[in-house]
Design a protein around this motif. Structure first.
Motif, PDB file in Angstrom:
ATOM      1  N   HIS A  51       1.122  -1.243  -0.116  1.00 21.53           N
ATOM      2  CA  HIS A  51       0.067   0.043  -0.025  1.00 21.53           C
ATOM      3  C   HIS A  51       0.885   1.244  -0.014  1.00 21.53           C
ATOM      4  CE1 HIS A  51      -3.546  -2.231   0.797  1.00 21.53           C
ATOM      5  NE2 HIS A  51      -2.955  -3.060   1.571  1.00 21.53           N
ATOM      6  N   SER A  59      -4.029   4.056   4.684  1.00 22.29           N
ATOM      7  CA  SER A  59      -5.571   4.003   4.158  1.00 22.29           C
ATOM      8  C   SER A  59      -6.741   4.162   5.264  1.00 22.29           C
ATOM      9  CB  SER A  59      -5.909   2.929   3.338  1.00 22.29           C
ATOM     10  OG  SER A  59      -5.726   1.701   3.889  1.00 22.29           O
ATOM     11  N   SER A  60      -6.339   3.657   6.490  1.00 21.84           N
ATOM     12  CA  SER A  60      -7.337   3.637   7.364  1.00 21.84           C
ATOM     13  C   SER A  60      -6.979   4.218   8.784  1.00 21.84           C
ATOM     14  CB  SER A  60      -7.490   2.430   7.684  1.00 21.84           C
ATOM     15  OG  SER A  60      -6.305   1.672   8.396  1.00 21.84           O
ATOM     16  N   ASP A 111      -2.201  -0.790   6.382  1.00 13.75           N
ATOM     17  CA  ASP A 111      -3.529  -0.831   6.509  1.00 13.75           C
ATOM     18  C   ASP A 111      -4.116  -1.183   7.619  1.00 13.75           C
ATOM     19  OD1 ASP A 111      -2.737  -3.049   5.500  1.00 13.75           O
ATOM     20  OD2 ASP A 111      -4.603  -3.931   4.921  1.00 13.75           O
TER      21      ASP A 111
END
Length: 396
Positions: free
Chosen positions: A2, A6-7, A336
């Motif tokens: 990644h 993203s989170s 992530d």
């Protein structure tokens, strides 16, 4: 892999505030390490005062590791429903309570309870530490922030045994733990002032932690890290009998050698932090390789004190670099799922430490201290083979 987190949402803090928050976590790390390993240097007077054998007291000390494993597997689920600021402050408060209970423990049972509470803080705090740092600072500053946090680890590792041993003779073992209590309170106050609000953004089911093992690169990393920590602690746990029986050191020489070992951790932590940006993956296999070779070398160097001191300095520096490298791998390759990844990493490391210490003890009891060091080196070299492929440690 990644390309971004993203989170996790970056908490809007000023740079100075962010580094103050990282500083509060660094002090907590130092307190955790000191609290976990201080009893090792106070084992004899504690056992005598509590009317327990040293072996039985050793089991009480080990219970913190068992609770750390259990907590690390479930803390991500709990923390995902709460403001992480409150979780971290709560864990630090539990640590302060455990120190007070250890200082006042009238019997073996209360000491067991105190160590169990400490294990909860160890597992919970370490599991959330990497994810918290990733939320406090920018991605480019994460390696530096993790390096700073591990300076607390290096400082406590360097000072806990010699300082604990000295102060134990001056104020008694209970006095040593009482002296740690106000430092724990200071840590708690600093966190309350410095840590920003980090509200829950999503729910993390308990199954997600072990679910990470479905990822091939995570399975490889867990195996490599467990072999590394098991090998290191198979030898580290029995350094004192090694130095007493093979190098024939006096009590003063032993304290100096242990101080050298710990102080070298500053060099290892600083060096690993500098090298991370370009050499992360080579560090993951080179550290256990060199650590294994130095462990074997100590067997040959043992009869000469100054050569043993040099070997221990190398050992301490390499050993300190290992957690810095692996938790930076976590920040890079499990971006992530940093909370779940932290829990899995801490659980696997704690289990590896217990297994390594158990193996080293069995080899010592049924063979010799040399066999213990050879066994530890064998695990370290196995870790090298597992971590040697960069491709197998990277997400597809």
């Amino acid at each position: 892999m990644h390309s971004q987190i993203s989170s996790l949402e970056q908490t809007p803090t000023r740079p100075r505030d962010a580094w103050s928050a990282v500083g509060s976590m660094t002090l907590c790390v130092a307190m955790l390490i000191a609290s976990e390993f201080m009893p090792v240097s106070l084992l004899t007077p504690m056992a005598a005062d509590l009317h327990a054998t040293e072996g039985l007291l050793g089991q009480a000390i080990a219970i913190s590791g068992l609770l750390a494993v259990a907590t690390s597997l479930f803390i991500a689920t709990v923390a995902s429903r709460l403001d992480r600021r409150h979780v971290l402050i709560g864990l630090t408060a539990v640590m302060v309570l455990s120190l007070g209970l250890m200082a006042e423990a009238p019997d073996f049972g209360l000491l067991m309870l105190a160590r169990a509470l400490l294990g909860i803080t160890i597992g919970g705090f370490w599991s959330l530490a990497t994810a918290t740092v990733m939320q406090l600072v920018s991605p480019a500053q994460v390696p530096r922030a993790l390096g700073l946090m591990y300076m607390g680890n290096a400082a406590a590792t360097a000072l806990a045994a010699p300082v604990g041993s000295y102060l134990g003779g001056v104020v008694g073992w209970r006095g040593v733990f009482w002296l740690l209590v106000p430092v724990g309170v200071l840590t708690l106050l600093w966190q309350a002032l410095a840590l920003p609000s980090m509200p829950a953004t999503r729910s993390i089911p308990a199954s997600r932690v072990l679910g990470l093992l479905k990822r091939p690169h995570v399975r490889t990393a867990v195996m490599a890290s467990m072999l590394t920590f098991a090998g290191a602690f198979a030898a580290f746990t029995y350094l004192r009998p090694f130095l007493e029986t093979r190098t024939h050191v006096s009590v003063t020489e032993l304290s100096v050698l242990l101080l050298i070992l710990g102080a070298a951790g500053f060099v290892g932590t600083s060096g690993a932090t500098v090298l991370l940006s370009r050499w992360l993956y080579p560090l993951l296999w080179a550290c256990p390789l060199l650590l294994g070779l130095v462990t074997l070398g100590l067997i040959e160097l043992a009869p000469v004190v100054w050569m043993t001191a040099a070997g221990l300095a190398c050992w301490g520096a390499l050993n300190a670099a290992v957690p810095v490298a692996w938790f930076n791998w976590l920040a890079q390759e499990v971006q992530d799922e940093p909370e779940a990844g932290g829990g899995l990493m801490v659980a696997s490391i704690q289990m590896a430490i217990m297994a390594g210490a158990g193996l080293g003890g069995a080899l010592l009891d049924h063979g010799s201290v040399n066999a213990t060091f050879v066994g530890g080196a064998a695990l370290l070299l196995a870790a090298t083979l597992v971590a040697a492929s960069r491709r197998r440690l990277q997400a597809v």
